[in-house]
Scaffold this motif. Structure first.
Motif, PDB file in Angstrom:
ATOM      1  N   ILE A 379     -15.886   1.840   0.994  1.00  0.00           N
ATOM      2  CA  ILE A 379     -14.801   1.463   1.907  1.00  0.00           C
ATOM      3  C   ILE A 379     -13.450   1.798   1.293  1.00  0.00           C
ATOM      4  CG2 ILE A 379     -13.634  -0.530   2.938  1.00  0.00           C
ATOM      5  CD1 ILE A 379     -16.472  -1.741   3.334  1.00  0.00           C
ATOM      6  N   LEU A 380     -13.294   1.492   0.015  1.00  0.00           N
ATOM      7  CA  LEU A 380     -12.036   1.796  -0.670  1.00  0.00           C
ATOM      8  C   LEU A 380     -11.771   3.300  -0.667  1.00  0.00           C
ATOM      9  CD1 LEU A 380      -9.758   0.386  -2.274  1.00  0.00           C
ATOM     10  CD2 LEU A 380     -11.111   0.767  -4.342  1.00  0.00           C
ATOM     11  N   ARG A 381     -12.801   4.089  -0.932  1.00  0.00           N
ATOM     12  CA  ARG A 381     -12.657   5.550  -0.926  1.00  0.00           C
ATOM     13  C   ARG A 381     -12.284   6.054   0.472  1.00  0.00           C
ATOM     14  NH1 ARG A 381     -17.143   6.469  -3.075  1.00  0.00           N
ATOM     15  NH2 ARG A 381     -18.414   6.759  -1.211  1.00  0.00           N
ATOM     16  N   HIS A 382     -12.899   5.486   1.492  1.00  0.00           N
ATOM     17  CA  HIS A 382     -12.609   5.877   2.874  1.00  0.00           C
ATOM     18  C   HIS A 382     -11.141   5.610   3.213  1.00  0.00           C
ATOM     19  CE1 HIS A 382     -13.799   6.545   7.137  1.00  0.00           C
ATOM     20  NE2 HIS A 382     -12.813   5.697   7.379  1.00  0.00           N
ATOM     21  N   ILE A 383     -10.646   4.449   2.817  1.00  0.00           N
ATOM     22  CA  ILE A 383      -9.246   4.095   3.088  1.00  0.00           C
ATOM     23  C   ILE A 383      -8.301   5.043   2.359  1.00  0.00           C
ATOM     24  CG2 ILE A 383      -7.492   2.312   2.725  1.00  0.00           C
ATOM     25  CD1 ILE A 383      -9.719   0.235   3.200  1.00  0.00           C
ATOM     26  N   HIS A 384      -8.595   5.347   1.103  1.00  0.00           N
ATOM     27  CA  HIS A 384      -7.718   6.234   0.334  1.00  0.00           C
ATOM     28  C   HIS A 384      -7.674   7.642   0.921  1.00  0.00           C
ATOM     29  CE1 HIS A 384      -8.139   3.537  -3.469  1.00  0.00           C
ATOM     30  NE2 HIS A 384      -7.249   3.087  -2.624  1.00  0.00           N
ATOM     31  N   ARG A 385      -8.772   8.081   1.496  1.00  0.00           N
ATOM     32  CA  ARG A 385      -8.811   9.431   2.057  1.00  0.00           C
ATOM     33  C   ARG A 385      -8.087   9.526   3.393  1.00  0.00           C
ATOM     34  NH1 ARG A 385     -15.171  11.020   0.807  1.00  0.00           N
ATOM     35  NH2 ARG A 385     -14.886  11.503  -1.413  1.00  0.00           N
ATOM     36  N   ARG A 386      -7.915   8.405   4.070  1.00  0.00           N
ATOM     37  CA  ARG A 386      -7.384   8.452   5.431  1.00  0.00           C
ATOM     38  C   ARG A 386      -6.035   7.768   5.615  1.00  0.00           C
ATOM     39  NH1 ARG A 386     -12.417   9.225   5.174  1.00  0.00           N
ATOM     40  NH2 ARG A 386     -13.563  10.451   6.712  1.00  0.00           N
ATOM     41  N   MET A 387      -5.517   7.164   4.559  1.00  0.00           N
ATOM     42  CA  MET A 387      -4.254   6.455   4.700  1.00  0.00           C
ATOM     43  C   MET A 387      -3.275   6.834   3.597  1.00  0.00           C
ATOM     44  SD  MET A 387      -5.329   2.578   5.880  1.00  0.00           S
ATOM     45  CE  MET A 387      -3.597   2.080   5.789  1.00  0.00           C
ATOM     46  N   HIS A 388      -1.996   6.643   3.888  1.00  0.00           N
ATOM     47  CA  HIS A 388      -0.966   6.753   2.863  1.00  0.00           C
ATOM     48  C   HIS A 388      -0.002   5.588   3.025  1.00  0.00           C
ATOM     49  CE1 HIS A 388       0.912   8.840   6.322  1.00  0.00           C
ATOM     50  NE2 HIS A 388       2.052   8.361   5.838  1.00  0.00           N
ATOM     51  N   TYR A 389       0.671   5.255   1.928  1.00  0.00           N
ATOM     52  CA  TYR A 389       1.545   4.079   1.934  1.00  0.00           C
ATOM     53  C   TYR A 389       2.825   4.375   2.704  1.00  0.00           C
ATOM     54  CZ  TYR A 389       4.204   0.053   0.317  1.00  0.00           C
ATOM     55  OH  TYR A 389       4.948  -1.094   0.265  1.00  0.00           O
ATOM     56  N   GLU A 390       3.179   3.449   3.605  1.00  0.00           N
ATOM     57  CA  GLU A 390       4.405   3.587   4.386  1.00  0.00           C
ATOM     58  C   GLU A 390       4.774   2.223   4.958  1.00  0.00           C
ATOM     59  OE1 GLU A 390       6.197   6.492   7.880  1.00  0.00           O
ATOM     60  OE2 GLU A 390       4.077   5.939   7.944  1.00  0.00           O
ATOM     61  N   ARG A 391       6.005   1.798   4.715  1.00  0.00           N
ATOM     62  CA  ARG A 391       6.504   0.545   5.285  1.00  0.00           C
ATOM     63  C   ARG A 391       7.362   0.884   6.498  1.00  0.00           C
ATOM     64  NH1 ARG A 391      10.050  -2.098   1.392  1.00  0.00           N
ATOM     65  NH2 ARG A 391       9.966  -3.884   2.800  1.00  0.00           N
ATOM     66  N   ILE A 392       6.823   0.571   7.672  1.00  0.00           N
ATOM     67  CA  ILE A 392       7.559   0.893   8.893  1.00  0.00           C
ATOM     68  C   ILE A 392       7.966  -0.367   9.650  1.00  0.00           C
ATOM     69  CG2 ILE A 392       6.479   3.148   9.151  1.00  0.00           C
ATOM     70  CD1 ILE A 392       4.615   1.952  11.213  1.00  0.00           C
ATOM     71  N   GLY A 393       7.717  -1.538   9.053  1.00  0.00           N
ATOM     72  CA  GLY A 393       8.097  -2.793   9.695  1.00  0.00           C
ATOM     73  C   GLY A 393       6.972  -3.363  10.528  1.00  0.00           C
ATOM     74  N   GLY A 394       6.758  -4.670  10.406  1.00  0.00           N
ATOM     75  CA  GLY A 394       5.696  -5.321  11.158  1.00  0.00           C
ATOM     76  C   GLY A 394       4.340  -5.120  10.507  1.00  0.00           C
ATOM     77  N   TRP A 395       3.401  -5.938  10.919  1.00  0.00           N
ATOM     78  CA  TRP A 395       2.033  -5.863  10.406  1.00  0.00           C
ATOM     79  C   TRP A 395       1.089  -5.698  11.586  1.00  0.00           C
ATOM     80  CZ3 TRP A 395       3.040 -10.841   7.124  1.00  0.00           C
ATOM     81  CH2 TRP A 395       3.764 -10.501   5.977  1.00  0.00           C
ATOM     82  N   ASP A 396       0.647  -4.467  11.810  1.00  0.00           N
ATOM     83  CA  ASP A 396      -0.257  -4.189  12.922  1.00  0.00           C
ATOM     84  C   ASP A 396      -1.680  -4.619  12.591  1.00  0.00           C
ATOM     85  OD1 ASP A 396       1.454  -3.112  14.863  1.00  0.00           O
ATOM     86  OD2 ASP A 396       1.499  -1.173  13.848  1.00  0.00           O
ATOM     87  N   VAL A 397      -2.513  -4.688  13.620  1.00  0.00           N
ATOM     88  CA  VAL A 397      -3.916  -5.049  13.431  1.00  0.00           C
ATOM     89  C   VAL A 397      -4.644  -3.894  12.750  1.00  0.00           C
ATOM     90  CG1 VAL A 397      -3.955  -6.638  15.375  1.00  0.00           C
ATOM     91  CG2 VAL A 397      -4.512  -4.222  15.735  1.00  0.00           C
ATOM     92  N   ALA A 398      -5.748  -4.217  12.080  1.00  0.00           N
ATOM     93  CA  ALA A 398      -6.453  -3.242  11.246  1.00  0.00           C
ATOM     94  C   ALA A 398      -6.849  -1.964  11.987  1.00  0.00           C
ATOM     95  CB  ALA A 398      -7.678  -3.900  10.614  1.00  0.00           C
ATOM     96  N   PRO A 399      -7.435  -2.027  13.197  1.00  0.00           N
ATOM     97  CA  PRO A 399      -7.813  -0.766  13.858  1.00  0.00           C
ATOM     98  C   PRO A 399      -6.628   0.158  14.115  1.00  0.00           C
ATOM     99  CG  PRO A 399      -8.908  -2.634  14.905  1.00  0.00           C
ATOM    100  CD  PRO A 399      -7.887  -3.206  13.972  1.00  0.00           C
ATOM    101  N   LYS A 400      -5.491  -0.415  14.524  1.00  0.00           N
ATOM    102  CA  LYS A 400      -4.320   0.413  14.794  1.00  0.00           C
ATOM    103  C   LYS A 400      -3.793   1.044  13.512  1.00  0.00           C
ATOM    104  CE  LYS A 400       0.205   0.399  17.055  1.00  0.00           C
ATOM    105  NZ  LYS A 400       1.193  -0.412  17.823  1.00  0.00           N
TER     106      LYS A 400
END
Length: 535
Positions: A379-400
């Motif tokens: 799961i950790l590997r999957h997240i690292h491959r598909r996400m990058h760090y970005e603060r855009i304000g607010g905390w959206d739900v996990a699927p979004k």
């Protein structure tokens, strides 16, 4: 019998007891047989060392006494390995691999290296592992003809020694002063430990312990591969922190029934609290459904313009925490206590674990894996491959967040918790104030990460946003390791009746008409008590 620490359902395990053996502990050392050791292996009851200054290969006994010595096949000997019968030696200048009879010193086979700049060598029972400084790769090599069977990239800055322990590949990195454990099937680093010296130049496994040659100290250290405990806590920083919460009412109308809630930190593997006080004193203390204690402050009226100000002042010893264990030590999911399953496998609004986006992601990340350790790492590997760090304000739900492919530390945590719970692994979060490197610093961003429950081990920290790094070694540091840069204030499994989805603090109020409200939280760190050095 291996001694396992008691598992606490609501906190990190206690630190290793005095005198406990953990992986990486130095158990002894002997003199190296020369001043220029560039390769090391173990076989026939001897530690074998290659010396590129004298162009010799030397066998020494447990005391460091030279028992055998012969000339190397080339003029720049480096890595050594033992295949159960004979030695293998890399020659850097010729780019060849030589098989040598250790009794006579005669070369019995010579094969070309498949890489340009070969150096370190290990034997896994069927094939050789060979490092390539030019391509920054490690190759599994057919000993018959020297062809590459498979290759993996360098997991860290440098590869300066290789050893096979019967299950995993150990890698010495002299630039990072680390010994890393790699699972070659998954291509991932399990964990790292500190190298015993400043310049590791050879690595071997004798069936029980690792042997590490150091080019600077001219010593060979014996290092524990296994441990009787698996949590190392190192005390590091003693600091004062003042966490200030200000709520400003710019009006034009007044606020009523203002409540401010601050999370109350406690002693844990992350920290030791020396002193703790609030100014002003809270109206009361409450405990939420996750067991989190909060201090509650009440202000019946707040005219405009006006503000409330609350300080939490603490003397803190932050601690570095490492979990050092192997995947096979983790028990099946069926061994998770019922009380933990009931609390930390349920759905929450921010997680939405039944959402098709989460379900598909879990199926792709986990597949048919049954070991909880590899479920979480997948799961950790999957997240690292598909996400990058970005603060855009607010905390959206996990699927979004997962569909968007970016998020803050809190959003990374929501995705990690959602996927873990959907896969049957209990997960929760912790929130903290952060020491921003310098002892006198301030933090107005804060940080949240995840803890997963691994049966047989306990609650293990996983920091998905901080592990989003380019190398395997850096990514591995996000699993089971926390630096001494945090004061953890908050532990939660989801929304809190007092803190909501916030951590560190929360506030509630009502307005008689029109009100513009701004909240400013900030943590000030200092080596001196508040009031000194301008802090």
């Amino acid at each position: 019998m291996k001694r396992v620490l008691a598992i606490l359902a609501v906190s990190i395990l206690p630190a290793a007891t005095a005198g406990a053996v953990l992986p990486g502990r130095v158990m002894g050392e002997i003199p190296a047989p020369g001043r220029n050791v560039t390769g090391l292996t173990y076989g026939k009851g001897l530690v074998w060392a290659a010396d590129h200054r004298t162009d010799t290969i030397v066998g020494i006994d447990a005391s460091g006494k030279v028992v055998r010595s012969f000339k190397s096949p080339g003029y720049r000997p480096a890595g050594l390995a033992f295949d159960g019968r004979q030695l293998w030696n890399v020659d850097v200048l010729q780019a060849r691999l030589f098989r040598i009879d250790p009794d006579s010193g005669l070369v019995t086979r010579s094969v070309p290296s498949p890489v340009q700049r070969p150096r370190c060598l290990a034997w896994d029972g069927k094939a050789l592992w060979l490092s390539d400084d030019a391509g920054r790769t490690i190759h599994r090599v057919d000993p018959e003809d020297g062809t590459t069977i498979r290759e993996v990239p360098f997991p860290s800055k440098s590869v300066d020694g290789l050893a096979w322990d019967g299950r995993y590949l150990w890698i010495a990195d002299r630039l990072a002063d680390k010994l890393l454990v790699m699972d070659t099937d998954h291509g991932e680093v399990l964990f790292s430990v500190n190298a015993p010296g400043p310049h590791a130049s050879g690595l071997a496994f004798d069936g029980r312990m690792l042997r590490v040659a150091d080019y600077q100290t001219d010593r060979i250290a014996s290092v524990a591969r296994n441990g009787d405990e698996f949590l190392l806590v190192e005390k590091e920083k003693k600091l004062w922190v003042t966490f200030t919460h200000q709520l400003r009412n710019f009006g034009p109308d007044e606020l009523v029934d203002v409540e401010v809630m601050l999370a109350v930190p406690h002693d844990s593997g992350y920290q030791a609290i020396g002193q703790l006080r609030f100014e002003p004193e809270p109206a009361e203390y409450r405990v939420d459904r996750w067991g989190q204690k909060v201090a509650v402050f009440r202000f019946p009226r707040l005219a405009a313009p006006g503000k409330t100000e609350i300080d939490m002042i603490a003397r803190v010893q932050t601690q570095r925490m490492w979990f050092l264990f192997y995947p096979e030590q983790v028990k099946p999911l069926s061994r998770i206590p019922r009380s933990i399953r009931q609390r930390y496998l349920v759905d929450e609004p921010k997680y939405d674990i039944r959402n098709p986006v989460i379900r598909r992601a879990v199926a792709e990340a986990v597949g048919r894996e049954r070991n909880p350790y590899w479920i979480v790492r997948g799961i950790l590997r999957h997240i690292h491959r598909r996400m990058h760090y970005e603060r855009i304000g607010g905390w959206d739900v996990a699927p979004k967040v997962l569909e968007r492919g970016s998020g803050s530390c809190s959003e990374y945590s929501y995705v990690m918790i959602s996927m873990c719970r959907a896969a049957g692994v209990p997960a929760r979060y912790v929130g903290s104030l952060v020491v921003r490197k310098d002892k006198a610093s301030y933090d107005d961003v804060f940080h949240r990460w995840v803890e997963v429950y691994l049966p047989g081990i306990g609650w293990v920290p996983v920091d998905p946003s901080r592990g989003d790094k380019p190398t395997e070694a850096e990514r591995a540091d996000s699993f089971g390791k926390v630096t001494a840069d945090f004061l953890v204030t908050t532990e939660g499994g989801g929304g809190s009746e007092f803190l909501g989805w916030n951590y560190n603090y929360n506030e509630r109020y009502k307005c008689r008409g029109r009100c513009r409200v701004e909240v400013e939280p900030i943590a000030e760190w200092s080596p001196e008590p508040p009031g000194k050095s301008g802090k």
